[in-house]
Write a protein that holds these residues in place. Structure first.
Motif, short mmCIF file in Angstrom:
data_model
loop_
_atom_site.label_atom_id
_atom_site.label_comp_id
_atom_site.label_asym_id
_atom_site.label_seq_id
_atom_site.Cartn_x
_atom_site.Cartn_y
_atom_site.Cartn_z
N HIS A 139 1.39 4.67 21.06
CA HIS A 139 1.72 4.36 19.17
C HIS A 139 3.08 5.44 18.84
O HIS A 139 3.45 5.11 17.54
CB HIS A 139 0.15 5.70 18.51
N GLY A 160 3.99 -1.49 8.20
CA GLY A 160 2.54 -1.25 8.41
C GLY A 160 1.97 -2.74 9.69
O GLY A 160 2.35 -4.56 9.21
N ARG A 161 1.48 -2.92 9.63
CA ARG A 161 0.11 -1.38 10.41
C ARG A 161 0.95 -1.41 11.31
O ARG A 161 0.67 -2.82 12.51
CB ARG A 161 -1.52 -2.36 10.18
N ARG A 207 -3.70 4.31 13.24
CA ARG A 207 -4.42 4.41 12.27
C ARG A 207 -4.43 3.09 11.78
O ARG A 207 -5.47 2.50 11.35
CB ARG A 207 -4.00 5.27 11.21
N PHE A 208 -3.78 1.88 12.56
CA PHE A 208 -3.65 0.73 12.30
C PHE A 208 -3.82 0.13 10.78
O PHE A 208 -4.36 -0.52 10.02
CB PHE A 208 -4.69 0.25 12.42
N SER A 209 -2.12 1.81 9.98
CA SER A 209 -2.58 1.22 8.60
C SER A 209 -0.51 1.35 7.66
O SER A 209 0.08 1.21 8.83
CB SER A 209 -3.06 2.93 7.96
N PHE A 210 -0.16 1.79 7.19
CA PHE A 210 0.71 1.03 6.57
C PHE A 210 1.88 3.14 6.53
O PHE A 210 1.16 4.24 6.38
CB PHE A 210 0.97 0.41 4.91
N THR A 211 2.63 2.90 6.86
CA THR A 211 3.49 4.24 7.04
C THR A 211 4.56 3.91 5.50
O THR A 211 5.24 2.87 6.16
CB THR A 211 4.29 4.38 8.07
N ASN A 217 1.15 -1.64 0.00
CA ASN A 217 -0.02 0.26 -0.11
C ASN A 217 1.27 1.61 -0.31
O ASN A 217 0.16 2.33 0.68
CB ASN A 217 -0.81 0.18 1.37
N CYS A 236 2.78 9.35 6.22
CA CYS A 236 1.48 8.21 6.81
C CYS A 236 0.30 9.51 6.72
O CYS A 236 0.23 9.86 7.50
CB CYS A 236 2.36 8.40 8.00
N GLY A 237 -0.64 8.41 5.93
CA GLY A 237 -1.58 8.73 6.16
C GLY A 237 -1.97 10.59 5.56
O GLY A 237 -1.06 9.92 4.17
#
Length: 183
Positions: free
Chosen positions: A151, A105-106, A110-114, A86, A128-129
């Motif tokens: 976080h 990630g995750r 946001r529990f997402s990818f950076t 992603n 990131c976001g």
């Protein structure tokens, strides 16, 4: 079925022809008929998945973009670079060689990818976001937003890993004054 084609429109850079791409079908957030960025050849952008090159971004050489990755803005991806998962490479970023980015990630709130990548100034840019900035700006934003919670610790550990991976061991010890505490 192919998801995009090379158009007759092209630019010439470094003795190579880079062709604008056009979506043949709708996929992800791309609509059929939408014009994208530039690739040297079809091998640069996967025909499957949701990966896309947009705006005036360029992908050439042996570089590959696949998965759900995006290359946009005026970004360049070349050499043997791979952009996948992603990951988003945007702005004026240059990704080249074999170790110029790190996707993790995750993680985080946001529990997402950076994505961390080497920029044209040989520093690190972070996506990131909706955040896009230098690694120092990223660390400051993390502290402002998360203080010293779980976080913040995860984001700072990821930044430490990115500095070590992208800049190398000798730069990591000199540049990283905000190292994460050991567990």
């Amino acid at each position: 079925m192919k998801k995009y084609e090379l158009t007759a429109e092209f630019i010439e850079k470094w003795g190579k022809k880079l062709f604008r791409i056009k979506a043949l079908i709708s996929f992800g957030s791309v609509e059929a008929g939408e014009l994208g960025g530039y690739v040297e050849k079809e091998d640069n952008l996967a025909q499957n998945g949701n990966a896309w090159v947009c705006d005036d971004a360029e992908v050439y050489g042996n570089a590959r973009v696949f998965g759900s990755a995006r290359v946009c803005g005026d970004a360049r991806v070349f050499g043997n670079a791979r952009v996948c998962g992603n990951a988003w490479v945007c702005g004026n970023a240059w990704v080249c060689g074999n170790a110029d980015y790190l996707l993790i990630g995750r993680i985080g709130s946001r529990f997402s990818f950076t994505t961390f990548f080497k920029n044209k100034d040989k520093g690190i840019t972070v996506s990131c976001g909706c955040f896009l900035g230098t690694i120092a700006e990223f660390r400051a934003k993390v502290t402002d937003t998360h203080g010293n919670n779980k976080h913040a610790k995860m984001y700072n550990l990821a930044a430490d890993m990115a500095e070590l991976q992208i800049l190398g061991e000798e730069h990591f010890d000199k540049l990283n004054t905000n190292k994460s505490e050991p567990f």
